[in-house]
Design a protein around this motif. Structure first.
Motif, PDB file in Angstrom:
ATOM      1  N   GLN A   4       1.008  -1.081   0.064  1.00  0.00           N
ATOM      2  CA  GLN A   4      -0.174   0.042   0.465  1.00  0.00           C
ATOM      3  C   GLN A   4       0.738   1.629  -0.272  1.00  0.00           C
ATOM      4  OE1 GLN A   4      -2.428   0.288   3.696  1.00  0.00           O
ATOM      5  NE2 GLN A   4      -3.369   2.092   2.705  1.00  0.00           N
ATOM      6  N   LYS A   5       0.242   1.835  -1.110  1.00  0.00           N
ATOM      7  CA  LYS A   5       1.238   3.411  -0.942  1.00  0.00           C
ATOM      8  C   LYS A   5       1.550   3.978   0.515  1.00  0.00           C
ATOM      9  CE  LYS A   5       1.347   3.972  -5.888  1.00  0.00           C
ATOM     10  NZ  LYS A   5       0.936   4.834  -6.995  1.00  0.00           N
ATOM     11  N   GLU A   6       1.528   5.313   0.594  1.00  0.00           N
ATOM     12  CA  GLU A   6       1.866   5.926   2.082  1.00  0.00           C
ATOM     13  C   GLU A   6       0.752   7.039   1.776  1.00  0.00           C
ATOM     14  OE1 GLU A   6       6.264   5.959   2.932  1.00  0.00           O
ATOM     15  OE2 GLU A   6       5.471   6.768   4.237  1.00  0.00           O
ATOM     16  N   VAL A   7       1.183   7.243   1.022  1.00  0.00           N
ATOM     17  CA  VAL A   7      -0.281   8.572  -0.120  1.00  0.00           C
ATOM     18  C   VAL A   7      -0.818   8.225  -1.348  1.00  0.00           C
ATOM     19  CG1 VAL A   7      -0.705  11.075  -0.410  1.00  0.00           C
ATOM     20  CG2 VAL A   7       1.482  10.514   1.515  1.00  0.00           C
ATOM     21  N   GLU A   8      -2.261   8.111  -1.266  1.00  0.00           N
ATOM     22  CA  GLU A   8      -2.791   7.706  -3.269  1.00  0.00           C
ATOM     23  C   GLU A   8      -3.244   8.830  -3.066  1.00  0.00           C
ATOM     24  OE1 GLU A   8      -3.558   3.256  -1.743  1.00  0.00           O
ATOM     25  OE2 GLU A   8      -3.087   3.861  -3.834  1.00  0.00           O
ATOM     26  N   GLN A   9      -3.606   8.518  -4.113  1.00  0.00           N
ATOM     27  CA  GLN A   9      -4.123  10.191  -4.960  1.00  0.00           C
ATOM     28  C   GLN A   9      -4.412   9.076  -6.562  1.00  0.00           C
ATOM     29  OE1 GLN A   9      -1.184  13.235  -4.283  1.00  0.00           O
ATOM     30  NE2 GLN A   9      -3.329  14.347  -4.872  1.00  0.00           N
ATOM     31  N   ASN A  10      -5.856   9.913  -7.054  1.00  0.00           N
ATOM     32  CA  ASN A  10      -5.819   9.390  -8.404  1.00  0.00           C
ATOM     33  C   ASN A  10      -5.296  10.073  -9.280  1.00  0.00           C
ATOM     34  OD1 ASN A  10      -7.443   8.980 -10.455  1.00  0.00           O
ATOM     35  ND2 ASN A  10      -9.443   8.426  -9.347  1.00  0.00           N
ATOM     36  N   SER A  11      -4.881   9.340 -10.341  1.00  0.00           N
ATOM     37  CA  SER A  11      -3.695  10.485 -11.097  1.00  0.00           C
ATOM     38  C   SER A  11      -4.732  11.347 -12.651  1.00  0.00           C
ATOM     39  CB  SER A  11      -2.655   9.157 -12.030  1.00  0.00           C
ATOM     40  OG  SER A  11      -3.458   8.385 -12.235  1.00  0.00           O
ATOM     41  N   GLY A  12      -5.835  10.526 -12.350  1.00  0.00           N
ATOM     42  CA  GLY A  12      -6.748  11.145 -13.572  1.00  0.00           C
ATOM     43  C   GLY A  12      -6.500  11.318 -14.717  1.00  0.00           C
ATOM     44  N   PRO A  13      -6.466  12.449 -15.910  1.00  0.00           N
ATOM     45  CA  PRO A  13      -6.889  13.463 -15.305  1.00  0.00           C
ATOM     46  C   PRO A  13      -8.110  13.609 -14.900  1.00  0.00           C
ATOM     47  CG  PRO A  13      -7.250  13.089 -17.498  1.00  0.00           C
ATOM     48  CD  PRO A  13      -6.494  12.253 -17.707  1.00  0.00           C
ATOM     49  N   LEU A  14      -8.449  14.493 -14.390  1.00  0.00           N
ATOM     50  CA  LEU A  14      -9.789  14.806 -13.734  1.00  0.00           C
ATOM     51  C   LEU A  14     -10.188  16.346 -14.822  1.00  0.00           C
ATOM     52  CD1 LEU A  14     -12.158  15.070 -12.233  1.00  0.00           C
ATOM     53  CD2 LEU A  14     -11.457  17.209 -10.443  1.00  0.00           C
ATOM     54  N   SER A  15     -11.163  15.907 -15.501  1.00  0.00           N
ATOM     55  CA  SER A  15     -11.931  17.264 -16.822  1.00  0.00           C
ATOM     56  C   SER A  15     -12.885  18.018 -16.194  1.00  0.00           C
ATOM     57  CB  SER A  15     -11.557  16.735 -18.044  1.00  0.00           C
ATOM     58  OG  SER A  15     -12.031  17.301 -18.601  1.00  0.00           O
ATOM     59  N   VAL A  16     -13.195  19.629 -16.176  1.00  0.00           N
ATOM     60  CA  VAL A  16     -13.946  19.984 -14.774  1.00  0.00           C
ATOM     61  C   VAL A  16     -14.266  20.992 -16.182  1.00  0.00           C
ATOM     62  CG1 VAL A  16     -13.495  19.414 -12.439  1.00  0.00           C
ATOM     63  CG2 VAL A  16     -12.767  21.410 -13.891  1.00  0.00           C
ATOM     64  N   PRO A  17     -15.324  21.585 -16.661  1.00  0.00           N
ATOM     65  CA  PRO A  17     -15.682  23.446 -17.578  1.00  0.00           C
ATOM     66  C   PRO A  17     -15.518  23.662 -16.636  1.00  0.00           C
ATOM     67  CG  PRO A  17     -17.780  22.077 -16.128  1.00  0.00           C
ATOM     68  CD  PRO A  17     -16.901  21.016 -16.152  1.00  0.00           C
ATOM     69  N   GLU A  18     -15.104  24.912 -16.946  1.00  0.00           N
ATOM     70  CA  GLU A  18     -15.007  26.674 -16.307  1.00  0.00           C
ATOM     71  C   GLU A  18     -15.586  26.630 -16.013  1.00  0.00           C
ATOM     72  OE1 GLU A  18     -14.178  29.718 -19.132  1.00  0.00           O
ATOM     73  OE2 GLU A  18     -13.117  31.322 -17.614  1.00  0.00           O
ATOM     74  N   GLY A  19     -15.857  26.694 -14.463  1.00  0.00           N
ATOM     75  CA  GLY A  19     -16.891  28.159 -13.565  1.00  0.00           C
ATOM     76  C   GLY A  19     -16.846  27.142 -12.710  1.00  0.00           C
ATOM     77  N   ALA A  20     -17.045  25.458 -12.550  1.00  0.00           N
ATOM     78  CA  ALA A  20     -17.651  24.738 -12.268  1.00  0.00           C
ATOM     79  C   ALA A  20     -16.833  23.944 -10.517  1.00  0.00           C
ATOM     80  CB  ALA A  20     -16.773  23.103 -12.069  1.00  0.00           C
ATOM     81  N   ILE A  21     -16.762  23.111  -9.781  1.00  0.00           N
ATOM     82  CA  ILE A  21     -16.154  22.935  -8.965  1.00  0.00           C
ATOM     83  C   ILE A  21     -15.519  21.718  -8.823  1.00  0.00           C
ATOM     84  CG2 ILE A  21     -16.314  21.896  -6.492  1.00  0.00           C
ATOM     85  CD1 ILE A  21     -19.172  23.858  -5.855  1.00  0.00           C
ATOM     86  N   ALA A  22     -13.928  21.455  -8.360  1.00  0.00           N
ATOM     87  CA  ALA A  22     -12.863  20.473  -9.130  1.00  0.00           C
ATOM     88  C   ALA A  22     -12.496  19.924  -7.793  1.00  0.00           C
ATOM     89  CB  ALA A  22     -11.918  21.097  -9.536  1.00  0.00           C
ATOM     90  N   SER A  23     -12.815  18.602  -7.582  1.00  0.00           N
ATOM     91  CA  SER A  23     -12.796  18.280  -6.386  1.00  0.00           C
ATOM     92  C   SER A  23     -11.707  17.340  -6.246  1.00  0.00           C
ATOM     93  CB  SER A  23     -14.132  16.722  -5.605  1.00  0.00           C
ATOM     94  OG  SER A  23     -14.275  16.969  -4.830  1.00  0.00           O
ATOM     95  N   LEU A  24     -10.421  17.343  -5.683  1.00  0.00           N
ATOM     96  CA  LEU A  24      -9.390  15.858  -5.946  1.00  0.00           C
ATOM     97  C   LEU A  24      -9.652  15.940  -4.263  1.00  0.00           C
ATOM     98  CD1 LEU A  24      -7.396  19.215  -7.160  1.00  0.00           C
ATOM     99  CD2 LEU A  24      -7.397  17.115  -8.584  1.00  0.00           C
ATOM    100  N   ASN A  25      -9.057  13.983  -4.266  1.00  0.00           N
ATOM    101  CA  ASN A  25      -9.332  13.224  -3.135  1.00  0.00           C
ATOM    102  C   ASN A  25      -7.783  13.000  -2.946  1.00  0.00           C
ATOM    103  OD1 ASN A  25     -11.656  13.968  -3.187  1.00  0.00           O
ATOM    104  ND2 ASN A  25     -12.416  12.936  -4.305  1.00  0.00           N
ATOM    105  N   CYS A  26      -7.333  12.364  -1.522  1.00  0.00           N
ATOM    106  CA  CYS A  26      -5.806  11.535  -1.040  1.00  0.00           C
ATOM    107  C   CYS A  26      -6.173  11.299  -0.203  1.00  0.00           C
ATOM    108  CB  CYS A  26      -5.025  12.970  -0.950  1.00  0.00           C
ATOM    109  SG  CYS A  26      -3.839  12.577  -0.177  1.00  0.00           S
ATOM    110  N   THR A  27      -5.877  10.114   0.340  1.00  0.00           N
ATOM    111  CA  THR A  27      -5.790   9.198   1.629  1.00  0.00           C
ATOM    112  C   THR A  27      -4.537   8.603   1.729  1.00  0.00           C
ATOM    113  OG1 THR A  27      -6.207   6.620   0.015  1.00  0.00           O
ATOM    114  CG2 THR A  27      -7.561   8.162   0.705  1.00  0.00           C
ATOM    115  N   TYR A  28      -4.340   8.618   2.958  1.00  0.00           N
ATOM    116  CA  TYR A  28      -3.070   7.940   3.148  1.00  0.00           C
ATOM    117  C   TYR A  28      -2.898   6.813   4.651  1.00  0.00           C
ATOM    118  CZ  TYR A  28      -4.942  10.933   7.403  1.00  0.00           C
ATOM    119  OH  TYR A  28      -5.805  11.136   8.624  1.00  0.00           O
ATOM    120  N   SER A  29      -1.703   6.131   4.403  1.00  0.00           N
ATOM    121  CA  SER A  29      -1.718   5.186   5.926  1.00  0.00           C
ATOM    122  C   SER A  29      -0.962   5.080   6.990  1.00  0.00           C
ATOM    123  CB  SER A  29      -0.954   4.274   4.323  1.00  0.00           C
ATOM    124  OG  SER A  29       0.821   4.577   4.463  1.00  0.00           O
TER     125      SER A  29
END
Lengths: 114, 111
Positions: free
Chosen positions: B1-26
């Motif tokens: 298990q990685k110590e810090v995990e993130q989804n590599s994406g890409p996360l694509s959102v339209p201009e003006g929207a809310i972008a939500s980025l997530n991270c878990t840690y061990s």
């Protein structure tokens, strides 16, 4: 405040040569950290130093890599007998204390081994 | 298990929207949490820090921390094309004094 200064910005070395990367921390910062970043990957911790002391070198490869932070002058990351796999961006960061408020990064040194 | 995990994406959102980025840690003993932004070919830049459970807001950015779930997130409101970058989550462990970084999530804001 000049920020964290790294040089050179770009370094090309032939296989088997030595690479020396320099880092001057921000004024007032006594803690220095070196990270390596391969293309499209995250930052991998290498070594954490204070003046004249290595605090944590758990991320340093056992051979060919060494680091120092002398009483006077910049921190040096030294890679002996470079190989193609050493090609990466090497970032230095500094902090005034143990990094509770995060680090400030330098612009990095892009090492290319040919 | 990685110590810090993130989804590599890409996360694509339209201009003006809310972008939500997530991270878990061990490491349950982790104490300090950071979000860095890195533009292509540039160095990481600190944008948010958070140390206690809950939300922390700074302009268009909100960091959220849930230590029980070992989860930290970054919300970017009113996303702009200039927010397009890789966002790195970083954590200090209880016994470790250097930041451990996730691999980053690439965000693309579409005009």
């Amino acid at each position: 405040n000049a920020g964290v200064m790294q040089n050179p910005r770009h370094l090309v070395r032939r296989r088997g040569q030595e690479a020396r990367l320099r880092c001057s921390p921000m004024k007032g910062h006594s803690h220095v950290y070196w990270y390596r970043q391969l293309p499209e990957e995250g930052l991998k911790f290498m070594v954490y130093l204070q003046k004249e002391n290595i605090i944590d070198e758990s991320g340093m490869p056992k051979e060919r890599f060494s680091a120092e932070f002398p009483k006077e002058g910049p921190s040096i990351l030294r890679i002996q007998q470079v190989v193609r796999g050493d090609s990466a961006a090497y970032f230095c960061a500094s902090s005034p204390g143990q990094g509770r408020d995060g680090y400030t990064f330098g612009s990095g040194t892009r090492l290319t081994v040919v | 298990q990685k110590e810090v995990e993130q989804n590599s994406g890409p996360l694509s959102v339209p201009e003006g929207a809310i972008a939500s980025l997530n991270c878990t840690y061990s490491d349950r003993g982790s104490q300090s949490f950071f979000w860095y932004r890195q533009y292509s070919g540039k160095s990481p830049e600190l944008i948010m820090s958070i140390y206690s459970n809950g939300d922390k807001e700074d302009g268009r950015f909100t960091a959220q921390l849930n230590k029980a779930s070992q989860y930290v997130s970054l919300l970017i409101r009113d996303s702009q094309p200039s927010d397009s970058a890789t966002y790195l989550c970083a954590v200090t462990g209880a016994g470790r004094r250097a930041l451990t970084f996730g691999s980053g999530t690439r965000l693309q804001v579409q005009p």
